[in-house]
Enzyme design. Structure first.
Site, PDB file in Angstrom:
ATOM      1  N   HIS A 168      14.935   7.852   1.527  1.00  0.00           N
ATOM      2  CA  HIS A 168      14.348   7.618   2.865  1.00  0.00           C
ATOM      3  C   HIS A 168      14.878   6.325   3.456  1.00  0.00           C
ATOM      4  O   HIS A 168      14.229   5.712   4.290  1.00  0.00           O
ATOM      5  CB  HIS A 168      12.807   7.619   2.778  1.00  0.00           C
ATOM      6  N   ASP A 209      11.154  -0.306   0.116  1.00  0.00           N
ATOM      7  CA  ASP A 209      10.835  -1.725  -0.143  1.00  0.00           C
ATOM      8  C   ASP A 209      11.943  -2.478  -0.890  1.00  0.00           C
ATOM      9  O   ASP A 209      11.824  -3.670  -1.127  1.00  0.00           O
ATOM     10  CB  ASP A 209       9.499  -1.825  -0.913  1.00  0.00           C
ATOM     11  N   PRO A 237       0.836  -1.202   0.000  1.00  0.00           N
ATOM     12  CA  PRO A 237       0.000   0.000   0.000  1.00  0.00           C
ATOM     13  C   PRO A 237       0.872   1.254   0.000  1.00  0.00           C
ATOM     14  O   PRO A 237       1.981   1.238   0.544  1.00  0.00           O
ATOM     15  CB  PRO A 237      -0.791  -0.114   1.312  1.00  0.00           C
ATOM     16  N   ASP A 238       0.334   2.329  -0.607  1.00  0.00           N
ATOM     17  CA  ASP A 238       1.084   3.587  -0.501  1.00  0.00           C
ATOM     18  C   ASP A 238       0.701   4.221   0.836  1.00  0.00           C
ATOM     19  O   ASP A 238       0.145   3.544   1.712  1.00  0.00           O
ATOM     20  CB  ASP A 238       0.824   4.471  -1.727  1.00  0.00           C
ATOM     21  N   PHE A 239       1.019   5.479   1.026  1.00  0.00           N
ATOM     22  CA  PHE A 239       0.787   6.086   2.343  1.00  0.00           C
ATOM     23  C   PHE A 239      -0.499   6.890   2.388  1.00  0.00           C
ATOM     24  O   PHE A 239      -1.269   6.777   3.349  1.00  0.00           O
ATOM     25  CB  PHE A 239       1.975   7.010   2.698  1.00  0.00           C
ATOM     26  N   ARG A 240      -0.757   7.675   1.311  1.00  0.00           N
ATOM     27  CA  ARG A 240      -1.801   8.698   1.424  1.00  0.00           C
ATOM     28  C   ARG A 240      -3.026   8.459   0.549  1.00  0.00           C
ATOM     29  O   ARG A 240      -3.936   9.277   0.556  1.00  0.00           O
ATOM     30  CB  ARG A 240      -1.180  10.090   1.127  1.00  0.00           C
ATOM     31  N   ASN A 281      11.031   5.092  -1.662  1.00  0.00           N
ATOM     32  CA  ASN A 281      10.518   3.808  -1.196  1.00  0.00           C
ATOM     33  C   ASN A 281      11.545   3.047  -0.366  1.00  0.00           C
ATOM     34  O   ASN A 281      12.744   3.149  -0.592  1.00  0.00           O
ATOM     35  CB  ASN A 281      10.061   2.961  -2.398  1.00  0.00           C
TER      36      ASN A 281
HETATM   37  N1  APR Z   1      -0.208   4.560 -10.387  1.00  0.00           N
HETATM   38  C1  APR Z   1       0.074   5.887 -10.332  1.00  0.00           C
HETATM   39  N2  APR Z   1       0.033   6.622  -9.198  1.00  0.00           N
HETATM   40  C2  APR Z   1      -0.295   5.965  -8.067  1.00  0.00           C
HETATM   41  C3  APR Z   1      -0.593   4.579  -8.026  1.00  0.00           C
HETATM   42  C4  APR Z   1      -0.529   3.879  -9.259  1.00  0.00           C
HETATM   43  N3  APR Z   1      -0.783   2.558  -9.332  1.00  0.00           N
HETATM   44  N4  APR Z   1      -0.888   4.245  -6.735  1.00  0.00           N
HETATM   45  C5  APR Z   1      -0.777   5.374  -6.005  1.00  0.00           C
HETATM   46  N5  APR Z   1      -0.427   6.406  -6.797  1.00  0.00           N
HETATM   47  C6  APR Z   1      -0.139   7.785  -6.423  1.00  0.00           C
HETATM   48  C7  APR Z   1      -1.089   8.364  -5.401  1.00  0.00           C
HETATM   49  O1  APR Z   1      -2.189   8.965  -6.044  1.00  0.00           O
HETATM   50  C8  APR Z   1      -0.201   9.406  -4.725  1.00  0.00           C
HETATM   51  O2  APR Z   1      -0.183  10.614  -5.466  1.00  0.00           O
HETATM   52  O3  APR Z   1       1.135   7.777  -5.823  1.00  0.00           O
HETATM   53  C9  APR Z   1       1.190   8.781  -4.828  1.00  0.00           C
HETATM   54  C10 APR Z   1       1.609   8.121  -3.529  1.00  0.00           C
HETATM   55  O4  APR Z   1       1.760   9.160  -2.581  1.00  0.00           O
HETATM   56  P1  APR Z   1       2.109   8.773  -1.066  1.00  0.00           P
HETATM   57  O5  APR Z   1       1.205   7.690  -0.605  1.00  0.00           O
HETATM   58  O6  APR Z   1       2.160  10.059  -0.308  1.00  0.00           O
HETATM   59  O7  APR Z   1       3.572   8.129  -1.152  1.00  0.00           O
HETATM   60  P2  APR Z   1       4.936   8.913  -1.283  1.00  0.00           P
HETATM   61  O8  APR Z   1       4.784  10.121  -2.148  1.00  0.00           O
HETATM   62  O9  APR Z   1       5.958   7.910  -1.678  1.00  0.00           O
HETATM   63  O10 APR Z   1       5.199   9.375   0.251  1.00  0.00           O
HETATM   64  C11 APR Z   1       6.383  10.058   0.500  1.00  0.00           C
HETATM   65  O11 APR Z   1       5.892   9.991   2.858  1.00  0.00           O
HETATM   66  O12 APR Z   1       5.321   8.883   4.790  1.00  0.00           O
HETATM   67  C12 APR Z   1       6.361   9.352   4.056  1.00  0.00           C
HETATM   68  O13 APR Z   1       8.502   8.488   4.108  1.00  0.00           O
HETATM   69  C13 APR Z   1       7.230   8.209   3.623  1.00  0.00           C
HETATM   70  O14 APR Z   1       8.486   7.969   1.591  1.00  0.00           O
HETATM   71  C14 APR Z   1       7.210   8.282   2.110  1.00  0.00           C
HETATM   72  C15 APR Z   1       6.871   9.739   1.876  1.00  0.00           C
END
Ligand code: APR
Length: 280
Positions: free
Chosen positions: A138, A121, A45-48, A119
């Site tokens: 990170h 991972d 899962p992503d974060f937000r 990332n």
């Molecule tokens: N294809 C394209 N975009 C995607 C997909 C996908 N399959 N899945 C998710 N996204 C987009 C989301 O819409 C969002 O804009 O990827 C982005 C993910 O954002 P975050 O969840 O905030 O992740 P990230 O930007 O890596 O977070 C940055 O926050 O918590 C800290 O240290 C942690 O490295 C992390 C940092």
């Protein structure tokens, strides 16, 4: 603000024009900036993201706020929530995505100048991208140490503790400090490599920004390092940061693997890409 003026470098603001630019031979240094969005297809899962993001699903850990799970001060008082989460995130159970393999193809074709990833991972390494071209801004789960005396903690012991979501403590008898992977927590400095390599973006011919909300600084300022006449391509579900405001910005909104496949088609790399991904 989205700049809808004429491009300077590209013939038009489209993936086909980006492919023509790469095929023209003028592109030798591509910088890539990635976030959790390129690993969601791997099952991480992503974060937000509102429904599926990690921060929306930490309620069971009853944290003061979701980001506390990666906050050093909170970790020192209560390391357990991080280790519950680490069990779900720990590398080894996930497979690189099409987007990871595309970046690896850029490096095998001698076009990857630098990959900056947020990332943790290690999927970039698993995809075979040369480690000297990767900046893990990170940190990652690759190594771990005591936060007090900094003594490294053995990998096999770490794997055991993580599999049981148990909190590991320093192996030195008179220390017993908390052990933490070399992941950059909030209130921690980024690795010096990030600052050493930031300026490679200044000499890029092309920048790809993939799967990141660009919410977390200083990483989020990286796309601003790219000169305004250098095309920046965003592969993301939604527009983020200043992407779209430069004359040669190309917004490829939607799933990043889909966008990357479209670019591979335009480059004539699609078969090679799918074959390499299947072989991984
Ligand atoms: N294809 C394209 N975009 C995607 C997909 C996908 N399959 N899945 C998710 N996204 C987009 C989301 O819409 C969002 O804009 O990827 C982005 C993910 O954002 P975050 O969840 O905030 O992740 P990230 O930007 O890596 O977070 C940055 O926050 O918590 C800290 O240290 C942690 O490295 C992390 C940092």
């Amino acid at each position: 603000v989205v700049n809808d003026g004429p491009p300077v470098t590209l013939s038009e603001r489209s993936l086909d024009a980006v492919a023509d630019y790469i095929k023209s031979g003028k592109v030798r240094r591509i910088v890539v900036m990635t976030g959790a969005g390129i690993s969601t297809a791997a099952g991480i899962p992503d974060f937000r993201s509102p429904e599926t993001g990690l921060y929306a699903n930490l309620a069971k850990l009853n944290l003061p706020e979701p980001e506390a799970v990666f906050d050093l001060n909170f970790f020192k008082t209560n390391p357990k929530p991080f280790y519950v989460l680490a069990k779900d995130l720990y590398p080894g159970n996930f497979h690189p995505t099409i987007s990871h393999v595309f970046i690896r193809m850029l490096s095998t074709k001698g076009l990857l100048h630098q990959l900056y990833t947020q990332n943790i991972d290690c999927l970039e390494r698993a995809a075979g991208i040369p480690s000297e071209l990767i900046v893990e801004a990170h940190g990652s789960f690759a190594n771990q140490r005591c936060i007090d005396c900094k003594t490294a903690f053995p990998h096999d012991l770490m794997r055991e503790h993580i599999s049981r979501a148990e909190v590991p403590r320093c192996t030195r008898p008179n220390c017993k400090g908390l052990v933490k992977p070399d992941i950059v927590f909030f209130h921690e400095a980024l690795p010096s490599l990030f600052y050493d390599r930031i300026h490679m973006a200044d000499t890029a011919d092309l920048a790809l920004v993939m799967g990141t909300s660009l919410q977390v600084h200083p990483f989020a300022s990286l796309p601003e390092q790219v000169p305004t006449h250098v095309p920046r391509v965003l592969f993301n579900l939604e527009r983020v940061g200043s992407l779209g405001s430069h004359a040669d910005d190309v917004l490829v909104l939607g799933d990043c693997d889909t966008g990357v496949r479209k670019l591979a088609d335009a480059l004539g790399w699609r078969e090679e890409l799918e074959a390499e991904w299947r072989q991984l």
